[in-house]
Design a protein around this motif. Structure first.
Motif, PDB file in Angstrom:
ATOM      1  N   ALA A 205       9.364  -7.314   9.374  1.00  0.00           N
ATOM      2  CA  ALA A 205       9.112  -6.691   8.075  1.00  0.00           C
ATOM      3  C   ALA A 205       7.761  -7.117   7.516  1.00  0.00           C
ATOM      4  N   SER A 206       7.149  -6.219   6.762  1.00  0.00           N
ATOM      5  CA  SER A 206       5.865  -6.517   6.120  1.00  0.00           C
ATOM      6  C   SER A 206       6.081  -7.454   4.935  1.00  0.00           C
ATOM      7  N   ILE A 207       4.970  -7.998   4.439  1.00  0.00           N
ATOM      8  CA  ILE A 207       5.039  -8.875   3.271  1.00  0.00           C
ATOM      9  C   ILE A 207       5.577  -8.098   2.070  1.00  0.00           C
ATOM     10  N   ALA A 208       5.195  -6.835   1.947  1.00  0.00           N
ATOM     11  CA  ALA A 208       5.671  -6.011   0.826  1.00  0.00           C
ATOM     12  C   ALA A 208       7.190  -5.876   0.841  1.00  0.00           C
ATOM     13  N   ALA A 209       7.788  -5.788   2.042  1.00  0.00           N
ATOM     14  CA  ALA A 209       9.249  -5.691   2.144  1.00  0.00           C
ATOM     15  C   ALA A 209       9.902  -6.958   1.609  1.00  0.00           C
ATOM     16  N   HIS A 210       9.307  -8.113   1.920  1.00  0.00           N
ATOM     17  CA  HIS A 210       9.847  -9.389   1.429  1.00  0.00           C
ATOM     18  C   HIS A 210       9.688  -9.504  -0.090  1.00  0.00           C
ATOM     19  N   LYS A 211       8.644  -8.888  -0.625  1.00  0.00           N
ATOM     20  CA  LYS A 211       8.393  -8.957  -2.069  1.00  0.00           C
ATOM     21  C   LYS A 211       9.220  -7.939  -2.848  1.00  0.00           C
ATOM     22  N   GLY A 212       9.959  -7.078  -2.131  1.00  0.00           N
ATOM     23  CA  GLY A 212      10.770  -6.070  -2.811  1.00  0.00           C
ATOM     24  C   GLY A 212       9.953  -4.917  -3.343  1.00  0.00           C
ATOM     25  N   GLN A 213       8.846  -4.592  -2.651  1.00  0.00           N
ATOM     26  CA  GLN A 213       7.982  -3.500  -3.086  1.00  0.00           C
ATOM     27  C   GLN A 213       8.282  -2.230  -2.288  1.00  0.00           C
ATOM     28  N   GLU A 214       7.940  -1.088  -2.864  1.00  0.00           N
ATOM     29  CA  GLU A 214       8.073   0.183  -2.161  1.00  0.00           C
ATOM     30  C   GLU A 214       7.199   0.157  -0.903  1.00  0.00           C
ATOM     31  N   LEU A 215       7.762   0.627   0.225  1.00  0.00           N
ATOM     32  CA  LEU A 215       7.036   0.561   1.487  1.00  0.00           C
ATOM     33  C   LEU A 215       6.265   1.850   1.756  1.00  0.00           C
ATOM     34  N   GLY A 216       5.068   1.690   2.293  1.00  0.00           N
ATOM     35  CA  GLY A 216       4.226   2.830   2.616  1.00  0.00           C
ATOM     36  C   GLY A 216       3.748   2.773   4.058  1.00  0.00           C
ATOM     37  N   ARG A 217       2.705   3.543   4.341  1.00  0.00           N
ATOM     38  CA  ARG A 217       2.202   3.664   5.705  1.00  0.00           C
ATOM     39  C   ARG A 217       1.678   2.341   6.247  1.00  0.00           C
ATOM     40  N   LYS A 218       1.015   1.558   5.406  1.00  0.00           N
ATOM     41  CA  LYS A 218       0.459   0.282   5.850  1.00  0.00           C
ATOM     42  C   LYS A 218       1.538  -0.673   6.357  1.00  0.00           C
ATOM     43  N   ASP A 219       2.746  -0.533   5.835  1.00  0.00           N
ATOM     44  CA  ASP A 219       3.821  -1.463   6.199  1.00  0.00           C
ATOM     45  C   ASP A 219       4.326  -1.204   7.615  1.00  0.00           C
ATOM     46  N   ASP A 220       4.350   0.066   8.035  1.00  0.00           N
ATOM     47  CA  ASP A 220       4.670   0.362   9.437  1.00  0.00           C
ATOM     48  C   ASP A 220       3.637  -0.273  10.362  1.00  0.00           C
ATOM     49  N   LEU A 221       2.362  -0.206   9.976  1.00  0.00           N
ATOM     50  CA  LEU A 221       1.287  -0.757  10.812  1.00  0.00           C
ATOM     51  C   LEU A 221       1.349  -2.282  10.860  1.00  0.00           C
TER      52      LEU A 221
ATOM     53  N   ALA B 182      -7.331  -6.452  13.216  1.00  0.00           N
ATOM     54  CA  ALA B 182      -6.390  -5.377  12.875  1.00  0.00           C
ATOM     55  C   ALA B 182      -5.492  -5.791  11.720  1.00  0.00           C
ATOM     56  N   LEU B 183      -4.949  -7.004  11.783  1.00  0.00           N
ATOM     57  CA  LEU B 183      -4.048  -7.475  10.732  1.00  0.00           C
ATOM     58  C   LEU B 183      -4.806  -7.658   9.420  1.00  0.00           C
ATOM     59  N   ASP B 184      -6.057  -8.148   9.493  1.00  0.00           N
ATOM     60  CA  ASP B 184      -6.886  -8.266   8.282  1.00  0.00           C
ATOM     61  C   ASP B 184      -7.077  -6.906   7.631  1.00  0.00           C
ATOM     62  N   TYR B 185      -7.396  -5.915   8.448  1.00  0.00           N
ATOM     63  CA  TYR B 185      -7.629  -4.575   7.903  1.00  0.00           C
ATOM     64  C   TYR B 185      -6.361  -4.009   7.270  1.00  0.00           C
ATOM     65  N   ILE B 186      -5.234  -4.128   7.960  1.00  0.00           N
ATOM     66  CA  ILE B 186      -3.972  -3.573   7.463  1.00  0.00           C
ATOM     67  C   ILE B 186      -3.566  -4.231   6.153  1.00  0.00           C
ATOM     68  N   ARG B 187      -3.743  -5.560   6.078  1.00  0.00           N
ATOM     69  CA  ARG B 187      -3.356  -6.273   4.854  1.00  0.00           C
ATOM     70  C   ARG B 187      -4.295  -5.964   3.691  1.00  0.00           C
ATOM     71  N   SER B 188      -5.468  -5.424   3.993  1.00  0.00           N
ATOM     72  CA  SER B 188      -6.405  -5.056   2.921  1.00  0.00           C
ATOM     73  C   SER B 188      -6.055  -3.718   2.283  1.00  0.00           C
ATOM     74  N   LEU B 189      -5.171  -2.950   2.922  1.00  0.00           N
ATOM     75  CA  LEU B 189      -4.820  -1.622   2.430  1.00  0.00           C
ATOM     76  C   LEU B 189      -3.909  -1.710   1.205  1.00  0.00           C
ATOM     77  N   GLN B 190      -4.029  -0.735   0.338  1.00  0.00           N
ATOM     78  CA  GLN B 190      -3.159  -0.614  -0.821  1.00  0.00           C
ATOM     79  C   GLN B 190      -1.972   0.285  -0.482  1.00  0.00           C
ATOM     80  N   TYR B 191      -0.991   0.343  -1.374  1.00  0.00           N
ATOM     81  CA  TYR B 191       0.231   1.101  -1.116  1.00  0.00           C
ATOM     82  C   TYR B 191      -0.053   2.557  -0.768  1.00  0.00           C
ATOM     83  N   GLN B 192      -0.946   3.202  -1.514  1.00  0.00           N
ATOM     84  CA  GLN B 192      -1.225   4.617  -1.293  1.00  0.00           C
ATOM     85  C   GLN B 192      -2.424   4.855  -0.375  1.00  0.00           C
ATOM     86  N   SER B 193      -2.967   3.802   0.226  1.00  0.00           N
ATOM     87  CA  SER B 193      -4.135   3.961   1.093  1.00  0.00           C
ATOM     88  C   SER B 193      -3.817   4.844   2.290  1.00  0.00           C
TER      89      SER B 193
END
Length: 424
Positions: A179-195, A250-261
Motif C-alpha cells: 500500500a502507498s503512504i496515502a493509503a496508510h494515512k487514510g487519504q483518497e487513492l489516485g493514480r500515483k498510489d498504483d505506481l 522512480a520512487l522519488d518522482y512518484i512520491r512528488s506527485l499530488q493526488y490529482q497529478s
C-alpha cells in the motif's frame, strides 16, 4: 448452488466446474470448461454472506473491455442466488513464481515492469484506479503480463472526466505490504498510489523482501500503523538500497506527485528501458521461469555455490600438504584405539542422523504451515495477512541451512575416519 466448492457443477447451463483454483473472503475461483465453445475459463463465485465486491469488479471489467493486459469478461450473472463472474483463464500469478524463486533477475523484473506501466496507463485512461496491486494480482499468460482482481478498484473521475475530490479519513484499502503512504494515512487513492505500489512490488521481486516485512503485531490495525510509519520514516534511498539508482529516481518522482497529478508514464517507461539498455537486457519475453530447464534457478544457484564450497573444503582437507601435517602429528594407533574411535564415530553419526531427521521433520512441518499461510486470503477485510508466511519462510530457510551444516560436518567426519583407517 448450495455447494460452490463441488466440481462438475454447471453454471448457467454452460460452464462446468473442473477444479478449484483459489479461495478467499470474497468467494471461490474455479477452472471451468465452456461446454459450447470447448475452451477453459475462470469462474469466480461470490460468497452469499459477503457484501458484494463482485458487482464492483463486473462493473470495472465491463468498463475495461478490450483493454490489453486485463482479462476478458466473458459472462456475469446470478446462479442459485450467488453472484458469478466468468472471465478469461490465465496461467499463473507472479506471487506463485515468487514462492518458488524467492526473487527474480533484473531482466525479468524490468520486462514485468514495462508491461505493468503500460497496462496501468491504459487502466488509468479508462478512469480506473486498481488500489490493490500485488504479485498475486499480476498474472503471467503466454509470455505476457496481466493485471487482475478489480474487486476494490474505483473510478477516480466521472463520465465528464471530472476528478473525484480529495478526501481524508478514509478506511484503509489494499494490502499492507504494498500500500502507498496515502493509503496508510487514510487519504483518497489516485493514480500515483498504483505506481507507488508497483515500485514496492519491484523491490520485492528484486530483493526477495521489503524493509517492513515481518512486522507482526497483535492485530491488523496495529501492523498497518507500524508499516505505514516505517514507509514514511525511510528515505527512498534507504528503501531502494542495493538496487540500480533508477528505482530510487522512480520512487522519488512518484512520491512528488499530488493526488490529482497526471503521471508521466513515458518518463518511468523510458527510465527503466534505458537501464535495460545500459545492462544489455533485451525485452524478449524470456522470464526466469521460462529459461531452459538446464539453467539453474536462483535457489539452485545458491545451493550449487554451497555445494562447491563444501567440495572445495573437502578437497583442501585431502590435499597432500594438509595430509602431511596430519601424518606428522599422528602416532600409530593401537587396535583398541581404533575400535574406540570407530565406536565414537558410530555414536556421533547416529546422533547426527537423529538430529538431521528431526530437522527434516521440522522443515517439512514449517513448509506445510507456510503453504497454508500462503493460501490464506491476503485481502481479509482488505487487510493483508501475507507477512505471516515470510516469518515461516525465514524459519524454513534457517532449518535448511542447519541441515546443510550437518551434512557438511558428516562429510568431514567420514573423510577424517577414512583418512585414519588409511594411515593405520
Amino acid at each position: 448452488m448450495n455447494s460452490p466448492s463441488t466440481p462438475n457443477k454447471i453454471i448457467n447451463n454452460q460452464y462446468v466446474l473442473n477444479k478449484r483454483l483459489s479461495a478467499g473472503s470474497y468467494g471461490i475461483v474455479f477452472e471451468a470448461e465452456d461446454l459450447q465453445k470447448k475452451y477453459l475459463v475462470a469462474v469466480k463465485i461470490e460468497k452469499k454472506e459477503k457484501n458484494s465486491t463482485l458487482d464492483r469488479e463486473i462493473h470495472i471489467l465491463t468498463r475495461l473491455l478490450g483493454t490489453q493486459g486485463v482479462p476478458k469478461l466473458i459472462w456475469s450473472g446470478i446462479d442459485n442466488n450467488s453472484n458469478v463472474l466468468v472471465q478469461q483463464l490465465l496461467t499463473k500469478d507472479i506471487g506463485a513464481y515468487l514462492k518458488e524463486y524467492r526473487k527474480f533477475s533484473l531482466k525479468t523484473v524490468l520486462i514485468i515492469t514495462d508491461y505493468l506501466l503500460q497496462i496501468i496507463r491504459r487502466i488509468h485512461n479508462k478512469s480506473v484506479v486498481h488500489r490493490d496491486l500485488k504479485p498475486e494480482n499480476i498474472m503471467y499468460h503466454q509470455k505476457q503480463i496481466y493485471i487482475v482482481d478489480f474487486g476494490i478498484s474505483k473510478l477516480y473521475r466521472d463520465n465528464n472526466l471530472k476528478h473525484v475530490p480529495f478526501k481524508e479519513g478514509r478506511s484503509f484499502v489494499g494490502t499492507t505490504r504494498y500500500a502507498s503512504i496515502a493509503a496508510h494515512k487514510g487519504q483518497e487513492l489516485g493514480r500515483k498510489d498504483d505506481l507507488e505500489s508497483l515500485i514496492y512490488i519491484d523491490i520485492l521481486m528484486l530483493k526477495g523482501t521489503l524493509p517492513w516485512q515481518n512486522m507482526l503485531s497483535q492485530n491488523n490495525k496495529e501492523r498497518q500503523k507500524q508499516v505505514g510509519e516505517k514507509k514514511i520514516k525511510m528515505t527512498t534511498t534507504e528503501i531502494c538500497v542495493d538496487l540500480p539508482i533508477e528505482f530510487t529516481k522512480a520512487l522519488d518522482y512518484i512520491r512528488s506527485l499530488q493526488y490529482q497529478s497526471d503521471p508521466d508514464y513515458d518518463y518511468l517507461i523510458q527510465l527503466f528501458r534505458k537501464l535495460a539498455q545500459s545492462r544489455k537486457i533485451e525485452y524478449d519475453d524470456v522470464y526466469d521461469w521460462t529459461q531452459p530447464s538446464n539453467q539453474s534457478t536462483p535457489n539452485n544457484l545458491l545451493q550449487d555455490t554451497i555445494i562447491k564450497q563444501i567440495a572445495s573444503l573437502q578437497q583442501f582437507e585431502r590435499s597432500p600438504k594438509v595430509m602431511q601435517n596430519k601424518c606428522q602429528s599422528l602416532k600409530v594407533p593401537s587396535t583398541q584405539d581404533v575400535l574406540q574411535d570407530r565406536k565414537k564415530s558410530l555414536q556421533n553419526s547416529s546422533q547426527l542422523m537423529l538430529q538431521q531427521n528431526e530437522l527434516n521433520k521440522s522443515i517439512q512441518n514449517t513448509y506445510v504451515i507456510s503453504q497454508i499461510a500462503n493460501d490464506y486470503d491476503s485481502k481479509q477485510d482488505y487487510f493483508s495477512q501475507d507477512d505471516v508466511d515470510d516469518t515461516l519462510f525465514y524459519r524454513y530457510n534457517q532449518l535448511k541451512s542447519q541441515v546443510l551444516q550437518i551434512h557438511h560436518l558428516q562429510n568431514i567426519k567420514n573423510q577424517n575416519q577414512t583418512n585414519k583407517i588409511q594411515i593405520s
